[in-house]
Design a protein around this motif. Sequence first.
Motif, PDB file in Angstrom:
ATOM      1  N   GLY A  62      -7.224  -1.800  -6.630  1.00 16.10           N
ATOM      2  CA  GLY A  62      -7.326  -3.125  -5.860  1.00 16.10           C
ATOM      3  C   GLY A  62      -5.982  -2.783  -4.751  1.00 16.10           C
ATOM      4  N   ASP A  63      -4.982  -4.356  -4.955  1.00 18.54           N
ATOM      5  CA  ASP A  63      -3.893  -3.890  -4.417  1.00 18.54           C
ATOM      6  C   ASP A  63      -2.612  -3.029  -4.338  1.00 18.54           C
ATOM      7  OD1 ASP A  63      -5.003  -6.139  -3.100  1.00 18.54           O
ATOM      8  OD2 ASP A  63      -4.356  -7.798  -4.625  1.00 18.54           O
ATOM      9  N   ASP A  64      -2.586  -2.508  -5.672  1.00 20.25           N
ATOM     10  CA  ASP A  64      -1.896  -1.523  -6.094  1.00 20.25           C
ATOM     11  C   ASP A  64      -2.107  -0.389  -5.257  1.00 20.25           C
ATOM     12  OD1 ASP A  64      -0.326  -3.505  -7.456  1.00 20.25           O
ATOM     13  OD2 ASP A  64      -1.818  -2.679  -9.305  1.00 20.25           O
ATOM     14  N   ALA A  65      -2.783   0.007  -4.358  1.00 16.36           N
ATOM     15  CA  ALA A  65      -3.611   1.532  -3.876  1.00 16.36           C
ATOM     16  C   ALA A  65      -3.407   1.331  -2.501  1.00 16.36           C
ATOM     17  CB  ALA A  65      -5.264   1.208  -3.657  1.00 16.36           C
ATOM     18  N   ALA A  66      -2.363   0.250  -1.362  1.00 16.90           N
ATOM     19  CA  ALA A  66      -1.844   0.407  -0.723  1.00 16.90           C
ATOM     20  C   ALA A  66      -0.924   1.269  -0.307  1.00 16.90           C
ATOM     21  CB  ALA A  66      -1.315  -1.045  -0.351  1.00 16.90           C
ATOM     22  N   HIS A  67      -0.743   2.146  -1.266  1.00 18.56           N
ATOM     23  CA  HIS A  67       0.210   3.679  -1.030  1.00 18.56           C
ATOM     24  C   HIS A  67      -0.552   4.456  -0.606  1.00 18.56           C
ATOM     25  CE1 HIS A  67      -0.141   2.807  -4.764  1.00 18.56           C
ATOM     26  NE2 HIS A  67       0.062   5.097  -5.355  1.00 18.56           N
ATOM     27  N   PHE A  68      -1.626   4.423  -1.081  1.00 17.79           N
ATOM     28  CA  PHE A  68      -2.069   6.088  -0.937  1.00 17.79           C
ATOM     29  C   PHE A  68      -2.632   6.264   0.932  1.00 17.79           C
ATOM     30  CE2 PHE A  68      -5.496   8.161  -3.011  1.00 17.79           C
ATOM     31  CZ  PHE A  68      -6.239   8.830  -1.727  1.00 17.79           C
ATOM     32  N   GLN A  69      -2.224   7.320   1.301  1.00 19.24           N
ATOM     33  CA  GLN A  69      -2.226   8.027   2.647  1.00 19.24           C
ATOM     34  C   GLN A  69      -3.562   8.698   3.125  1.00 19.24           C
ATOM     35  OE1 GLN A  69       0.214   6.380   4.345  1.00 19.24           O
ATOM     36  NE2 GLN A  69       0.127   5.478   3.115  1.00 19.24           N
ATOM     37  N   LEU A  70      -4.407   8.552   3.308  1.00 13.74           N
ATOM     38  CA  LEU A  70      -5.543   9.294   3.780  1.00 13.74           C
ATOM     39  C   LEU A  70      -5.548   9.956   4.720  1.00 13.74           C
ATOM     40  CD1 LEU A  70      -8.888   9.452   2.920  1.00 13.74           C
ATOM     41  CD2 LEU A  70      -9.538   7.920   4.555  1.00 13.74           C
ATOM     42  N   GLY A  71      -5.961  11.500   3.942  1.00 17.69           N
ATOM     43  CA  GLY A  71      -6.146  12.379   6.307  1.00 17.69           C
ATOM     44  C   GLY A  71      -5.302  13.866   5.018  1.00 17.69           C
ATOM     45  N   ASP A  72      -5.070  14.759   5.959  1.00 15.17           N
ATOM     46  CA  ASP A  72      -4.432  15.934   5.256  1.00 15.17           C
ATOM     47  C   ASP A  72      -3.270  15.986   4.985  1.00 15.17           C
ATOM     48  OD1 ASP A  72      -4.260  18.806   4.851  1.00 15.17           O
ATOM     49  OD2 ASP A  72      -5.780  19.254   7.156  1.00 15.17           O
ATOM     50  N   VAL A  73      -3.009  16.780   3.901  1.00 15.74           N
ATOM     51  CA  VAL A  73      -1.807  16.500   3.931  1.00 15.74           C
ATOM     52  C   VAL A  73      -0.561  17.897   5.003  1.00 15.74           C
ATOM     53  CG1 VAL A  73      -1.673  18.711   2.409  1.00 15.74           C
ATOM     54  CG2 VAL A  73       0.050  17.105   1.375  1.00 15.74           C
ATOM     55  N   ALA A  74      -1.663  18.295   5.545  1.00 15.03           N
ATOM     56  CA  ALA A  74      -1.015  18.969   6.777  1.00 15.03           C
ATOM     57  C   ALA A  74       0.204  18.086   7.565  1.00 15.03           C
ATOM     58  CB  ALA A  74      -1.851  20.094   7.366  1.00 15.03           C
ATOM     59  N   GLY A  75      -1.015  17.178   8.021  1.00 15.62           N
ATOM     60  CA  GLY A  75       0.034  15.934   8.723  1.00 15.62           C
ATOM     61  C   GLY A  75       1.332  15.288   7.575  1.00 15.62           C
ATOM     62  N   THR A  76       1.677  15.800   6.914  1.00 18.06           N
ATOM     63  CA  THR A  76       2.631  14.828   6.089  1.00 18.06           C
ATOM     64  C   THR A  76       4.023  15.165   6.650  1.00 18.06           C
ATOM     65  OG1 THR A  76       1.331  14.201   3.845  1.00 18.06           O
ATOM     66  CG2 THR A  76       3.676  14.218   3.819  1.00 18.06           C
ATOM     67  N   ARG A  77       5.088  14.416   6.879  1.00 18.81           N
ATOM     68  CA  ARG A  77       6.475  15.346   6.784  1.00 18.81           C
ATOM     69  C   ARG A  77       7.486  14.521   5.490  1.00 18.81           C
ATOM     70  NH1 ARG A  77       3.496  17.990   8.884  1.00 18.81           N
ATOM     71  NH2 ARG A  77       3.568  18.714  11.270  1.00 18.81           N
TER      72      ARG A  77
END
Length: 396
Positions: A62-77
Amino acid sequence: MPKLTVVPGGSSVSARDRIPTVAEFFAGIGLVRMGLEQAGFEVCWANDIERDKHHMYRQHFGDDAAHFQLGDVAGTRGDDLPDGLSLAWASFPCTDLSLAGGRAGLAGKNSSTFRHFTRVLDEMGDGRPEVVALENVVGLATSHGGDDLAAAVRELNELGYSVDVLTIDARRFVPQSRPRLFLIGAQHPPEDARDPNSELRPDWLQAVYGDSTLSTHRAPLPSPPIPLTSGLGDLVERMDYRDERWWDADRTEAFVRSLSPIQLQRIEILKKARKVSYRTAYRRTRNGVAVWEARPDDISGCLRTARGGSSKQAVVKIGHGRLQVRWMTPLEYARLMGAGDYTLGGLRNNQALFGFGDAVCVPVVAWLAEHYLMPLVNGTLGSIAPNATAAHVQSR
């Protein structure tokens, strides 16, 4: 004296008193988070590329899922991650490491995402967490003759982490055979255990410790629970014998006909019993022919993602002269992964099976977090070895 950490409101607390925070790569449906939280961690950042898993994560937390970043880890810095992390966890894809896969190893399209995890850690510089944990199938230990495991350890060494390698089977906590490999990296590792070659580090894992080019440690840990020999029947979802999910007579008969003589003999004995027993079964290809193989014990086989007919597991109910077969349900998957209270409402059947089959067993994570990760973060895991910060391995 432990360093002080400034918290909102201007107050300060000991670093040991604050809640240790975690970044979880390849987070899936959040079962690692559930295990870590049982030990007192707080997951404040998560990432995964699968939309269906993201949907399950949001629905459950629920509300505790706002930190989830959907996407390819290749785009994470590196600067995308929160400051002050205590732990980074990565259950990177096992596709290229599993015995059921192509065994391309860390060079494979999916399992090579491990290097995006280490790249992000590298980009974090001095702000990278003190501890990292990686989880994968035990096939990582033998992939390319052990070279892939050594390469993974070496890459973590280059980031300043000494590495411990251990294996834990979920069967120690739930009636499911699910052995997995764990790599624990520590910037300030504990002294080696007096009896390092324990059941958590069997002979087939010792080669990595004998490699003088690698920085490793073996933390002192308690013995885990002994493996279960039964319990599947306690977790099976009860349903009436007329429930439409049970296979019809023709399909059930085809199932029985495909069993080997030895398996059929076991089934017939259980069928005549005055009590009900449960077994699980997988479809296999033997000599080019698809057959069913039922486990001989009251334990589930390893749950897998529901992609492809051979990966789906069936439940066999036997006793009082009757035999019935059906596919395993999402609730049974959840129970066998130690996540019995997981929110299942509104999920497609295969969506749920895929999410759980590709996850990490909750009580395994909880045990590891309680006895290893949290004490390591707090500096209370055994005595800290002097000058054992893996600094002799050059950081990037």
